[in-house]
Design a protein around this motif. Structure first.
Motif, mmCIF file in Angstrom:
data_model
loop_
_atom_site.group_PDB
_atom_site.id
_atom_site.type_symbol
_atom_site.label_atom_id
_atom_site.label_comp_id
_atom_site.label_asym_id
_atom_site.label_seq_id
_atom_site.Cartn_x
_atom_site.Cartn_y
_atom_site.Cartn_z
ATOM 1 N N ASN A 47 0.834 -1.206 0.000
ATOM 2 C CA ASN A 47 0.000 0.000 0.000
ATOM 3 C C ASN A 47 0.866 1.253 0.000
ATOM 4 O O ASN A 47 2.080 1.194 0.198
ATOM 5 N N LEU A 48 0.241 2.391 -0.222
ATOM 6 C CA LEU A 48 0.993 3.649 -0.311
ATOM 7 C C LEU A 48 1.523 4.120 1.033
ATOM 8 O O LEU A 48 2.563 4.759 1.099
ATOM 9 N N SER A 49 0.824 3.822 2.125
ATOM 10 C CA SER A 49 1.262 4.312 3.436
ATOM 11 C C SER A 49 2.488 3.567 3.948
ATOM 12 O O SER A 49 3.143 4.037 4.868
ATOM 13 N N GLY A 50 2.788 2.416 3.361
ATOM 14 C CA GLY A 50 3.967 1.652 3.766
ATOM 15 C C GLY A 50 3.746 0.773 4.983
ATOM 16 O O GLY A 50 4.702 0.255 5.546
ATOM 17 N N SER A 51 2.500 0.572 5.397
ATOM 18 C CA SER A 51 2.258 -0.266 6.573
ATOM 19 C C SER A 51 2.402 -1.761 6.257
ATOM 20 O O SER A 51 2.481 -2.571 7.166
ATOM 21 N N HIS A 52 2.416 -2.129 4.977
ATOM 22 C CA HIS A 52 2.726 -3.499 4.572
ATOM 23 C C HIS A 52 3.293 -3.470 3.157
ATOM 24 O O HIS A 52 3.144 -2.496 2.435
ATOM 25 N N GLY A 63 -9.800 0.466 1.466
ATOM 26 C CA GLY A 63 -8.840 1.397 2.063
ATOM 27 C C GLY A 63 -8.291 2.331 0.990
ATOM 28 O O GLY A 63 -7.961 1.893 -0.115
ATOM 29 N N ALA A 64 -8.191 3.619 1.280
ATOM 30 C CA ALA A 64 -7.790 4.617 0.280
ATOM 31 C C ALA A 64 -6.399 4.369 -0.282
ATOM 32 O O ALA A 64 -6.120 4.751 -1.422
ATOM 33 N N ASP A 65 -5.498 3.731 0.489
ATOM 34 C CA ASP A 65 -4.137 3.503 0.001
ATOM 35 C C ASP A 65 -3.905 2.075 -0.483
ATOM 36 O O ASP A 65 -2.797 1.708 -0.834
ATOM 37 N N GLU A 66 -4.954 1.257 -0.525
ATOM 38 C CA GLU A 66 -4.866 -0.114 -1.036
ATOM 39 C C GLU A 66 -5.350 -0.134 -2.479
ATOM 40 O O GLU A 66 -6.215 0.642 -2.852
ATOM 41 N N TRP A 67 -4.789 -1.045 -3.291
ATOM 42 C CA TRP A 67 -5.131 -1.042 -4.710
ATOM 43 C C TRP A 67 -5.215 -2.441 -5.292
ATOM 44 O O TRP A 67 -4.712 -3.396 -4.736
ATOM 45 N N ASN A 68 -5.870 -2.502 -6.433
ATOM 46 C CA ASN A 68 -5.927 -3.691 -7.282
ATOM 47 C C ASN A 68 -5.661 -3.259 -8.709
ATOM 48 O O ASN A 68 -5.980 -2.128 -9.081
ATOM 49 N N TYR A 69 -5.079 -4.163 -9.507
ATOM 50 C CA TYR A 69 -4.966 -3.912 -10.941
ATOM 51 C C TYR A 69 -6.342 -4.098 -11.571
ATOM 52 O O TYR A 69 -7.062 -5.033 -11.242
ATOM 53 N N VAL A 70 -6.685 -3.182 -12.455
ATOM 54 C CA VAL A 70 -7.938 -3.265 -13.219
ATOM 55 C C VAL A 70 -7.625 -2.944 -14.674
ATOM 56 O O VAL A 70 -6.552 -2.419 -14.991
ATOM 57 N N ALA A 71 -8.561 -3.237 -15.545
ATOM 58 C CA ALA A 71 -8.392 -2.881 -16.954
ATOM 59 C C ALA A 71 -8.280 -1.364 -17.064
ATOM 60 O O ALA A 71 -9.030 -0.632 -16.414
ATOM 61 N N LYS A 72 -7.318 -0.918 -17.857
ATOM 62 C CA LYS A 72 -7.081 0.515 -18.009
ATOM 63 C C LYS A 72 -8.369 1.210 -18.436
ATOM 64 O O LYS A 72 -9.053 0.782 -19.335
ATOM 65 N N GLY A 73 -8.700 2.283 -17.741
ATOM 66 C CA GLY A 73 -9.891 3.058 -18.049
ATOM 67 C C GLY A 73 -11.131 2.632 -17.284
ATOM 68 O O GLY A 73 -12.168 3.268 -17.398
ATOM 69 N N SER A 74 -11.036 1.564 -16.468
ATOM 70 C CA SER A 74 -12.225 1.085 -15.757
ATOM 71 C C SER A 74 -12.232 1.445 -14.275
ATOM 72 O O SER A 74 -13.184 1.130 -13.568
#
Length: 94
Positions: A47-52, A63-74
């Motif tokens: 994540n962006l905050s660096g907690s893991h 969570g605002a700083d957690e992410w997943n890959y998605v199809a570009k533009g979706s």
């Protein structure tokens, strides 16, 4: 007859290899990080905050700083924000 069979087999192999290469290239360029959509335990990486620093370690849904890959533009359709938007928000831009 044997040389014709070899020629056809070689041509077919080349055509299939070109198709696989094109599809692999399309997949790598067609994804983007989408923040704020990952479910707890289902994020794609650090994540962006660096907690893991590993996939699957998100502790809350969306969570605002957690992410997943998605199809570009979706990303927006899924209710998330792109990396550029998250960075701009951190600077006070959005």
């Amino acid at each position: 007859m044997s040389s014709n069979h070899l020629l056809v087999s070689s041509a077919l192999t080349a055509v299939l290899a070109m198709g696989l290469g094109a599809s692999a290239h399309a997949e790598t360029g067609a994804k983007e990080k989408c923040f704020g959509i990952a479910k707890a335990g289902a994020n794609d990486c650090a994540n962006l905050s660096g907690s893991h620093s590993c996939a699957g370690l998100a502790t809350v849904d969306k969570g605002a700083d957690e992410w997943n890959y998605v199809a570009k533009g979706s990303c927006h359709a899924k209710g998330g924000r792109t990396l550029d938007e998250v960075k701009a928000g951190a600077r006070g831009g959005k």
